[in-house]
Design a protein around this motif. Structure first.
Motif, PDB file in Angstrom:
ATOM      1  N   GLY A   1       0.912  -1.340   0.028  1.00  0.00           N
ATOM      2  CA  GLY A   1      -0.197  -0.099   0.019  1.00  0.00           C
ATOM      3  C   GLY A   1       0.898   1.399  -0.101  1.00  0.00           C
ATOM      4  N   LYS A   2       2.100   1.088   0.399  1.00  0.00           N
ATOM      5  CA  LYS A   2       2.925   2.441   0.396  1.00  0.00           C
ATOM      6  C   LYS A   2       3.606   2.485  -0.805  1.00  0.00           C
ATOM      7  N   LEU A   3       3.431   1.749  -1.840  1.00  0.00           N
ATOM      8  CA  LEU A   3       4.069   1.824  -3.272  1.00  0.00           C
ATOM      9  C   LEU A   3       3.230   2.635  -4.102  1.00  0.00           C
ATOM     10  N   SER A   4       3.688   3.530  -4.930  1.00  0.00           N
ATOM     11  CA  SER A   4       3.032   4.200  -5.955  1.00  0.00           C
ATOM     12  C   SER A   4       2.907   3.053  -6.978  1.00  0.00           C
ATOM     13  N   ALA A   5       1.917   3.266  -7.834  1.00  0.00           N
ATOM     14  CA  ALA A   5       1.605   2.256  -8.996  1.00  0.00           C
ATOM     15  C   ALA A   5       2.885   2.045 -10.070  1.00  0.00           C
TER      16      ALA A   5
ATOM     17  N   GLU B   1       6.058   2.023  -8.911  1.00  0.00           N
ATOM     18  CA  GLU B   1       7.080   1.369  -7.993  1.00  0.00           C
ATOM     19  C   GLU B   1       6.584  -0.075  -7.883  1.00  0.00           C
TER      20      GLU B   1
ATOM     21  N   ALA C   1      -8.400  -0.834  -3.912  1.00  0.00           N
ATOM     22  CA  ALA C   1      -9.606  -0.240  -3.727  1.00  0.00           C
ATOM     23  C   ALA C   1     -10.660  -0.448  -4.697  1.00  0.00           C
ATOM     24  N   GLY C   2     -10.121  -0.513  -6.028  1.00  0.00           N
ATOM     25  CA  GLY C   2     -10.746  -0.374  -6.902  1.00  0.00           C
ATOM     26  C   GLY C   2     -10.428  -1.585  -8.130  1.00  0.00           C
ATOM     27  N   PHE C   3     -11.186  -2.089  -8.909  1.00  0.00           N
ATOM     28  CA  PHE C   3     -11.000  -3.081 -10.057  1.00  0.00           C
ATOM     29  C   PHE C   3      -9.977  -2.620 -10.987  1.00  0.00           C
ATOM     30  N   SER C   4      -9.992  -1.236 -11.228  1.00  0.00           N
ATOM     31  CA  SER C   4      -9.040  -0.759 -12.387  1.00  0.00           C
ATOM     32  C   SER C   4      -7.612  -0.802 -11.916  1.00  0.00           C
ATOM     33  N   ALA C   5      -7.232  -0.449 -10.531  1.00  0.00           N
ATOM     34  CA  ALA C   5      -5.783  -0.532 -10.265  1.00  0.00           C
ATOM     35  C   ALA C   5      -5.657  -2.081 -10.226  1.00  0.00           C
TER      36      ALA C   5
ATOM     37  N   MET D   1     -11.702  -3.675   3.168  1.00  0.00           N
ATOM     38  CA  MET D   1     -12.445  -3.345   4.708  1.00  0.00           C
ATOM     39  C   MET D   1     -13.759  -3.019   4.332  1.00  0.00           C
TER      40      MET D   1
ATOM     41  N   ASN E   1     -17.200 -10.288  -8.697  1.00  0.00           N
ATOM     42  CA  ASN E   1     -16.569  -9.302  -9.266  1.00  0.00           C
ATOM     43  C   ASN E   1     -15.126  -9.272  -9.617  1.00  0.00           C
TER      44      ASN E   1
ATOM     45  N   ASP F   1     -14.379 -11.820 -12.090  1.00  0.00           N
ATOM     46  CA  ASP F   1     -14.785 -11.226 -13.743  1.00  0.00           C
ATOM     47  C   ASP F   1     -13.620 -10.117 -13.989  1.00  0.00           C
TER      48      ASP F   1
END
Lengths: 305, 305, 305, 305
Positions: C53-57, C59, C82-86, C108, C122, C125
């Motif tokens: 969670g502490k890394l940028s995309a 990284e 948090a989302g399916f795109s990421a 959570m 989801n 999918d």
């Protein structure tokens, strides 16, 4: 006796205290009379809003007896407890004193569907033949009961005859439960809480009435009377007139203090006292309520109320 | 009387039940004797592990009286309750029956530092002159008490004389509290819980003893005796011998069932029964415990115990 | 490719940082080599313990590429988001870089059985044909997945091929899942986490191996080797030798700092640095670990290790 | 640049999607124009209501650029993230694209006052000279920030220049903060959220405006215009006219779907689509909104709006 056909307005009763924190039995009497006069079909006592958790076991029994001996409409008693011994002890006292049934909220900490179902199996076992209301109030308990779980409890426990509905959002749940009973599952009574904030939509979705504790309890009666007479527009007009106050009461953790202030202002109870560790209201808050109450009176008078 | 110098091993007592869920007073007697014989300097009853929440108010009083009338070491009574009326009622009964003090955990739902401090101010007011233990058990209560908050409570409430330490992780908190008392704040007793999982490190950080309910309560006595004699290596050897079982007991929600099984296996109580909705143990779990117990006996015998 | 038969030791990899918080690619290389040398059958990167969670995309992608290009054993990549795109973006990068599969923990906030099942529908999918590990870690996510919910996900989602088991308590869940697959449901791989605290019991209940990040990762290899050779007593002896350290690492929120300290002490990574807001260790804590490590070496040498 | 004097109406912008879940840039353009036309003094994008968590990092940047390049009023960008790397990366992109500042909510899991303060110290360090809004939204984050904690952050972090206030209840907090700034602490801007449910009381308590995303964003403008002109009764009349819809939107987890439906009905965005796992609205819910909207139009027309 409480059963699946019970309906109408069940007012959640406050528990009045004297300024020193002692029970105020004179105010209990006056409050009961006022609730009935303002249109209650029944009362629910010792709920969360009744500060039930702050009473000793002996005090709870004394409140139950005072209310049931005075009250001319049926009484439901909140008996939620950390354990079944305390729950059973109070339930038996309540039924002996003439209550029509009891209400049980699940304890904090239940999480999975199976845990919740198991808890109410145990509850039904512990209560024996006593009919009970399942209180579904996730904002307070942290326990999220899906419609399918509620239906399973209804299926397994014949003594579960009413849902106190205060899930939020909860409108779709009412629709799901009514679809299920239309399809053959046992139809139980659904009375709605949440301070009445969605009362009109809840009735349109299939609820059987209200069980909540708004500071102007005649609101539930007036809305339901118009609704049941088929005059939905008038029901909405009345509902909207109370809406700013309903919203103000909806502040979590402050609702009871606001209601007791309103009841005291109307002379229904003598003191707005909450027992520790209950929060009182600031002077600013009291002034905000006064403004809302004045505007509410004005709008109601425009409606002939 | 409980005070800041109280130390040693305070065993958290189980509450024994008969298979039908009734209180098992004979086992209470035997259990008390066993705890004392195994080295307890005191007992703590009606804690979370004592299934306190499952007892009715009358049952709680009967347990308090039975224990205090029999027990030859001091007794602390857990009095946590949803409201101060119930807390005060039980506290007064406990002190009248000869308890040395009471223990209070904060109710679920407290969040900010100010809320926690205010709760214990109210607790101290409600208890009057009765000395109390602050139970700091976030895993169970959800309430996180920082060292600065604990110190503020100690500063403001002279009757708060002991911390039941079971924050997790919690070692740095002991160090912070001891640094503060070295710098002049009132030094209170710190007894450690969490099933003893960090007992040795806790003693090295400055704790005054253990207050927990491990199924082999002689562990706390044996570790402390070696520790206080300055033989840290032997204390570690003993501690490590019990470690696999300590770890097994640490399974949340199962610890009490495991302890009661172990106590019943040793003949300390007659039945491993938990009151509903308590979970029993599967046959596989019981077999796992048996293996751990056998290996534990072997390792202890190698240590001359 | 990750599938239902994947088993053995999957070491959860730390993400090494330089003292200024930048990624330490040299240590990544050394760490990978060390994990493989210490007996890993595979690695899992970018898990919670990998400070994902502490890394940028950007990284995260660079770490994935570095590890997969170097590593001689299969790699699973944590892609919880948090989302399916990421999630999808990182999953595609991971598979393109040669990962064997991905791992997903629920966000959570999921509560009812239906919400959890829907989330993994989801997920499946969104991931398309990519095989995934269901990470069941309620202590971190707050999401409680019952055995029946896990089985429903397995039934509905063919690409869910492994359970990372770290429910706590969780032994009965393994037994339930294995009973279900014995009775005909698809049998998926179960690798166990929780720092290895119940590894031996988990293997006896039917787990297929370990997926966790203990600071002495050879532990998993050594325990499994003895276990798979049928020498359960030796497996227990080895397990018990590591137990005091396993327990010390189990302190919530501190485990990663302890592991990184241990890895740095062994020269596996250059620095014990955690990215902010990660907590470092006090001098007292480091000294406690040093003592435990010395005793651990002693006990292992007595076992010929 | 965002600073302590920023005030008025900052509309929280939705993120429009096409029916297949792709970003709908045409609707972004139209929506921005509509918000400005309906009286926004600024926009806030990529907040919780902007489904920020469902965008990949690349998508977030593309939305920021599209909005800032089109928008004629200042833009604040939500940059809350699990780690500071992702937060910093997006913040830098936002400021480069012309944003006036960023908004940060604390991550779930922070509990004690010290943890919260420390998190915002780290945030301010990570953001450097970028001014930021502290988003105080406990219902969504679970993090309860007391007034004294907010004041400590304001004292320690000069770049914290605005509070997005959506604590609930939160009126007393505004009063406390204003009392503190009257007494000499730095006065920061307070813009209020919660869908506007307490907007009038908030303004009377000392707020500087609204930052929320009601489906009829002209409401905030109309209420503030009357309020700032000193015509409180008219402000109340307007506010009350919108109240039934404000209340309907307040259903947790449904608010965004309701707003997108309302915006689509008004032609502001092309589709009411939420990205998975977002919930859509049932036909019954859409009908309920239609009725409320019709009555709202009627009441507003009686007010000459």
């Amino acid at each position: 006796m409480l059963d699946e056909t019970t309906n109408g307005v069940f007012t959640i009763a406050a528990t009045p205290f004297l300024p020193d924190g002692a029970l105020d039995f004179d105010s209990i009497d006056r409050m009961i009379d006022a609730y009935v006069e303002k249109g209650a079909n029944g009362l629910t006592i010792l709920g969360m809003m009744g500060e039930a958790g702050k009473l000793s076991a002996a005090e709870s029994v004394s409140v139950v007896r005072r209310v049931t001996s005075r009250c001319t409409v049926p009484v439901i008693v909140g008996v939620s407890a950390a354990g079944f011994s305390a729950m059973t002890a109070l339930s038996n006292e309540a039924m002996d004193a003439g209550a029509m049934g009891v209400m049980v909220a699940p304890p904090m900490g239940l999480r999975t569907d199976a845990q919740i179902i198991s808890y109410f199996h145990n509850t039904a076992d512990a209560l024996g033949s006593i009919p009970f209301v399942l209180q579904d109030f996730p904002l307070a308990t942290g326990v999220q009961i899906s419609a399918s779980v509620a239906l399973k409890i209804v299926e397994d426990c014949p003594t579960c005859v009413m849902l106190k509905h205060e899930d939020w959002p909860g409108l779709e749940k009412i629709t799901e439960l009514r679809k299920a009973s239309d399809a053959g599952s046992r139809r139980i009574s659904i009375l709605c809480g949440n301070g009445g904030m969605y009362l009109l939509e809840e009735m349109l979705r299939g609820a059987d009435g209200a069980m909540t504790g708004f500071g102007y309890p005649e609101m539930m009666r007036q809305v339901l009377t118009a609704f049941l007479a088929g005059d939905i527009e008038r029901a909405r007009d009345i509902f909207d007139a109370y809406m700013p106050m309903i919203r103000y009461e909806a502040q979590p953790g402050m609702g009871l203090a606001i209601r007791k202030y309103s009841l005291a202002q109307q002379g229904v109870i003598a003191h707005p006292t909450l027992r520790k560790p209950g929060a009182g209201l600031s002077a600013l808050a009291r002034a905000e309520i006064d403004v809302l109450a004045a505007r509410q009176r004005q709008r109601l008078s425009e409606l002939g109320l």
